[in-house]
Design an enzyme around this catalytic site. Structure first.
Site, short mmCIF file in Angstrom:
data_model
loop_
_atom_site.label_atom_id
_atom_site.label_comp_id
_atom_site.label_asym_id
_atom_site.label_seq_id
_atom_site.Cartn_x
_atom_site.Cartn_y
_atom_site.Cartn_z
N LYS A 151 49.42 55.18 -5.55
CA LYS A 151 49.62 54.35 -6.75
C LYS A 151 48.68 53.16 -6.75
O LYS A 151 48.34 52.63 -7.80
CB LYS A 151 51.07 53.88 -6.83
CG LYS A 151 52.07 54.98 -7.20
CD LYS A 151 52.04 55.31 -8.68
CE LYS A 151 52.95 56.49 -9.00
NZ LYS A 151 52.68 57.05 -10.33
N SER A 177 49.39 67.76 -17.94
CA SER A 177 49.82 66.87 -19.03
C SER A 177 48.88 65.68 -19.09
O SER A 177 48.48 65.13 -18.06
CB SER A 177 51.24 66.40 -18.75
OG SER A 177 51.52 65.26 -19.54
N GLU A 227 39.85 53.81 -15.86
CA GLU A 227 40.36 54.16 -17.20
C GLU A 227 41.75 53.55 -17.46
O GLU A 227 42.26 53.65 -18.56
CB GLU A 227 40.38 55.68 -17.38
CG GLU A 227 41.28 56.47 -16.45
CD GLU A 227 40.58 56.91 -15.17
OE1 GLU A 227 39.64 56.21 -14.72
OE2 GLU A 227 40.98 57.95 -14.61
N GLU A 240 55.87 63.73 -22.55
CA GLU A 240 55.50 64.96 -21.86
C GLU A 240 56.30 66.16 -22.39
O GLU A 240 55.78 67.28 -22.48
CB GLU A 240 55.73 64.80 -20.35
CG GLU A 240 55.01 65.83 -19.51
CD GLU A 240 54.94 65.44 -18.03
OE1 GLU A 240 55.13 64.25 -17.71
OE2 GLU A 240 54.71 66.33 -17.22
N CYS A 285 58.86 61.79 -4.36
CA CYS A 285 58.55 60.37 -4.13
C CYS A 285 59.44 59.75 -3.07
O CYS A 285 59.04 58.78 -2.41
CB CYS A 285 58.69 59.59 -5.43
SG CYS A 285 57.76 60.33 -6.77
N GLU A 341 54.81 67.03 -25.63
CA GLU A 341 53.53 67.69 -25.35
C GLU A 341 53.76 69.16 -24.98
O GLU A 341 53.06 70.06 -25.47
CB GLU A 341 52.84 66.95 -24.20
CG GLU A 341 51.42 67.39 -23.92
CD GLU A 341 50.82 66.62 -22.75
OE1 GLU A 341 51.58 66.06 -21.92
OE2 GLU A 341 49.58 66.59 -22.64
N CYS A 378 52.74 62.94 -13.02
CA CYS A 378 53.29 61.67 -12.54
C CYS A 378 52.77 61.26 -11.18
O CYS A 378 52.83 60.10 -10.81
CB CYS A 378 54.81 61.75 -12.41
SG CYS A 378 55.60 62.35 -13.86
N GLU A 418 45.61 54.63 -8.14
CA GLU A 418 45.79 54.92 -9.56
C GLU A 418 45.66 53.64 -10.39
O GLU A 418 44.99 53.62 -11.43
CB GLU A 418 47.17 55.54 -9.78
CG GLU A 418 47.44 55.97 -11.21
CD GLU A 418 48.88 56.43 -11.41
OE1 GLU A 418 49.05 57.55 -11.91
OE2 GLU A 418 49.82 55.68 -11.07
#
Lengths: 184, 593
Positions: B363, B324, B371, B278, B520, B281, B304, B366
């Site tokens: 999560k 990102s 994908e 990141e 988190c 990037e 994230c 996710e």
């Protein structure tokens, strides 16, 4: 019902079913524009939309939610809270039987049963020919005239179960004669 | 100031205080059920009623401001009896079998009934029919247990600005839920689980993966590896009665080994890797903007936090190009475990099971995204929340507090302090700036303890700037440039920050968004109950964990360096692109079927 229901964009009962959802979006946007920034805009906007379409389809509710920036869940919360709002298409004419206290004690329930039998539908249903929907009202503010029935915007007083057919028949006439009837 | 009397004690309190706040200042506890700190009180549950002399009714103390001369009784016979009736009536409509409910240990309604000495059902009310909504990947709702306190409604709308939960219908038929009581999967729920974190009863909980994990652990043909997110180590102890902010990294590792995991790894490893990808990037985007003037991918947003990704895909599609493309550390870990690690230890990835321990319910969603299968398999198989891990440890008869510490396994268990702070709001940004500064100038960032103090703490939106001087090599174009960054936590704050950025598109270069208040450490899967005090304790613990590490900058992680040398090549290289990066797409907010 509040004043808005009567004040805003009342379509004639004869044309409300034919109005497409896409046709009314610009009109709804116009109404929303007038309420922008006003607290409590949701209910009058919903009333206007229902008056235009006869019911509140999902795509209209989503559009109103987006435009007013009010969560869709909250819009649905208001729609499901008030019995006035409906998300299913209604019949051409809405018959509301008052079951407020005064109407109830003076035979409102018997009137409701008689209408239900005559139209062969239950409360919150619509006749197969989409001519009538049957609903219950909770006081129209005409207790002195109990029992009261409203058909569309017209209030009928001291209704007797035996007179139901006579009450409904004028609404069953063909569309060419209807214009005359509505001006009465 | 105004003078009042509570239970015979004269008090002087601020004019705008509520009776509830005034009583708390005098250390007199009034029980509450719908109240949430920092939000507009609703007065929905009526549990906090008190007696005010001269008042005919018993007002709700949470929503009644004090008045000069008020004489208040919080525990008179009249109050006690009325409060008891309120709770009895709540119980009469609450359909749940406490013997089998997963909230039986920490149910606020049950606790309240116990405190009030309710020992029999005086009112046998008509119970709502149980209608469990399992349509959501991450969350399970059971309306029969719902007591309509509306905490979830408030959190979802006011803190998260998502607003998919609201009261539907009316009177006895009222339910709390999505529009028209449709399934949760039909609306733009971001799966953050803040509703589950504040629910006083068992009406909203995470979709449990405990059974799946147990059967994987018991299958001799499976190689089961586990990764633990940084936020777990500062909170898991709370499941075993330890104070919030007790670091239990070593005990947690021992417990996971005792549970039978074949390797105990650290999401921290993947967090260090995230910084490499990141950070590179960001620098690449800054260089492109410098060379071509095209700022369309700036500011770069972090990626994230899966709740934030869901939020952006549904509510802010105009930010998707700026986010990102890095997968979250959880998903980077999964993709590498079933490729790099599988090759290294010679295990068929088809026989490998990757389990994550996350402070997060999103999560779970996710991990299940279609994908997220770049290893050729579902990269992360199961996700347990911190609470579920606590349950699993208890279920296995492990005496957690008595455990010795043990270290995580190599290579995917090796990490730096920069990875630990991913758990805190502002932490990903701080970790990124540590490495970006070092890469562009060859020197560590010149701040005390490497901390960027203005990015720490619970303020909703925070900003900082770092001026780069003494730049080296290809980064000389950044010489003397100010890198301005912004941080938001809680999606309501994120929405406000994005609004500001729309009006000021060139102000920031890098933006960190975390879905949950506090980051988190305040995730929807953390032990209950997470107050601001608890958040602060966990945040402080995470900074201690960082400061205790020898290596504090992600690019110094030797295991990450080895990964690039042996397997990936370079950051943003072809293999990274395939395994560690992803794409986003706009989704409609309400499914229109």
């Amino acid at each position: 019902m509040t004043q808005y229901a009567h004040a805003e964009h009342k379509n004639s009962a004869g044309s409300c079913h034919e109005t497409g959802v896409q046709d009314v979006i610009p009109i709804i946007d116009d109404i929303i524009g007038r309420y922008r920034g006003t607290r409590g805009a949701l209910i009058p906007v919903l009333q206007s939309a229902q008056n235009l379409l006869g019911y509140l389809p999902k795509e209209v509710l989503i559009h109103i939610s987006d435009q007013l920036d009010i969560p869709y869940s909250e819009v649905a919360g208001v729609v499901t809270f008030y019995s006035f709002f409906t998300t299913v298409p209604r019949g051409k004419h809405t018959v509301r039987v008052c079951l407020g206290t005064a109407c109830y004690v003076r035979g409102g329930k018997e009137v409701l049963d008689a209408i239900s039998k005559e139209l062969r539908i239950e409360v919150e249903q619509t006749t197969e020919d989409r001519l009538f929907s049957l609903e219950i009202g909770r006081c129209f503010g005409a207790c002195g005239l109990a029992p009261v029935v409203m058909i569309d915007e017209t209030v009928f007083q001291r209704v007797k179960p035996s007179r139901i057919r006579a009450l409904l028949d004028p609404y069953r006439i063909g569309p060419d004669q209807e214009a005359d009837h509505e001006t009465n | 100031m105004c003078k009042i009397t509570i239970n015979g004690n004269p008090l002087s309190v601020q004019d705008n205080a509520t009776i509830l706040e005034a009583a708390a200042m005098a250390n007199m506890r009034i029980p509450t059920l719908c109240y949430l700190e920092g939000l507009q009180p609703m007065g929905a549950c009526r549990v906090c009623i008190v007696e005010v002399e001269g008042s005919a009714t018993l007002p709700a103390s949470c929503s009644t401001p004090v008045r000069e001369g008020m004489v208040i009784h919080t525990n008179s016979k009249r109050v006690r009896e009325a409060r008891k009736t309120v709770v009895e009536l709540l119980l009469s409509e609450h359909e749940g079998d406490c013997r089998l409910c997963e909230r039986s240990e920490d149910c606020e309604l049950r606790k309240l009934a116990d405190e009030l000495g309710i020992r029999k059902n005086r009112y046998e009310g008509e119970k709502p029919s149980s209608a469990t909504d399992t349509s959501s990947v991450a969350l399970v709702r059971d309306n029969a247990k719902c007591i309509k306190c509306r905490r979830c409604v408030q959190v979802c709308a006011q803190i998260q600005h998502v607003g998919v939960l609201a009261p539907q219908f009316r009177g006895y038929r009222t339910t709390i839920g999505p529009a028209f009581s449709d399934p949760l999967s039909s609306v733009a729920c971001v799966q953050c689980g803040q509703c589950a974190a504040v629910c006083p009863v068992g009406a909203i909980v995470e979709h449990s993966h405990i059974d799946e994990v147990l059967s994987a652990l018991e299958n001799p043909h499976k190689h089961v590896v586990v990764q633990t997110a940084p936020a777990i180590r500062a909170a898991l102890g709370e499941c075993f009665g330890l104070a919030p902010g007790t670091l239990v990294t070593g005990k947690m590792t021992t417990a996971l080994k005792l549970l039978g995991f074949d390797a105990v790894f650290d999401t921290d490893f993947a967090a260090d890797l995230t910084i490499m990808e990141e950070g590179t990037e960001l620098l690449t985007r800054l260089m492109a903007a410098h060379q071509t003037g095209d700022r369309s991918k700036l500011p770069q947003f972090t990626s994230c936090s899966p709740g934030w990704i869901n939020y952006a895909e549904h509510y802010f599609p105009d930010t998707l190009d700026k986010i990102s493309t890095c997968k979250s550390p959880q998903q980077m870990f999964g993709a590498l475990a079933k490729t790099y690690y599988a090759q290294k230890v010679g295990i068929d990835p088809a026989k490998m099971v990757v389990v994550s321990i996350m402070p997060c319910t999103a999560k779970k969603y996710e991990a299940a995204r279609p994908e997220m299968r770049s290893s050729g398999f579902q990269d992360v198989d199961y996700v347990l929340t911190t609470r579920e891990l606590g349950d699993l440890i208890k279920m296995s008869g492990i005496d957690f507090t008595a455990l010795e510490d043990s270290p995580m396994d190599a290579p995917l268990g090796i990490s730096t302090g920069a990875a630990d702070i991913f758990a805190n709001t502002g932490g990903v940004m701080e970790a990124a700036l540590r490495t970006v500064h070092a890469v562009t100038t060859g020197r560590p960032i010149g701040m005390e303890d490497l901390h960027i103090a203005v990015l720490a703490g619970l303020e909703g939106i925070k900003t900082a700037s770092v001026t780069l001087s003494g730049t080296i090599g290809v980064w000389k174009f950044l010489e003397g440039k100010e890198v301005k960054v912004a941080v938001a936590h809680g999606l309501g704050n994120a929405a406000a920050l994005i609004g500001h950025i729309r009006d000021n598109p060139d102000e920031f270069q890098f933006v960190e968004i975390m879905t949950c208040p506090g980051g988190c450490i305040g995730g929807g899967g953390q032990p209950r109950f997470t107050t601001d005090e608890v958040r602060r304790a966990r945040i402080a613990a995470i900074y201690r964990e960082d400061e205790g590490k020898q290596l504090r900058q992600s690019h110094e992680n030797p295991a990450v360096q080895q990964l690039y040398a042996e397997f990936l090549g370079s950051p943003l290289g072809e293999k990274s692109h395939h395994l560690l990066h992803t794409t986003y797409e706009q989704h409609e907010r309400v499914k229109s079927h």
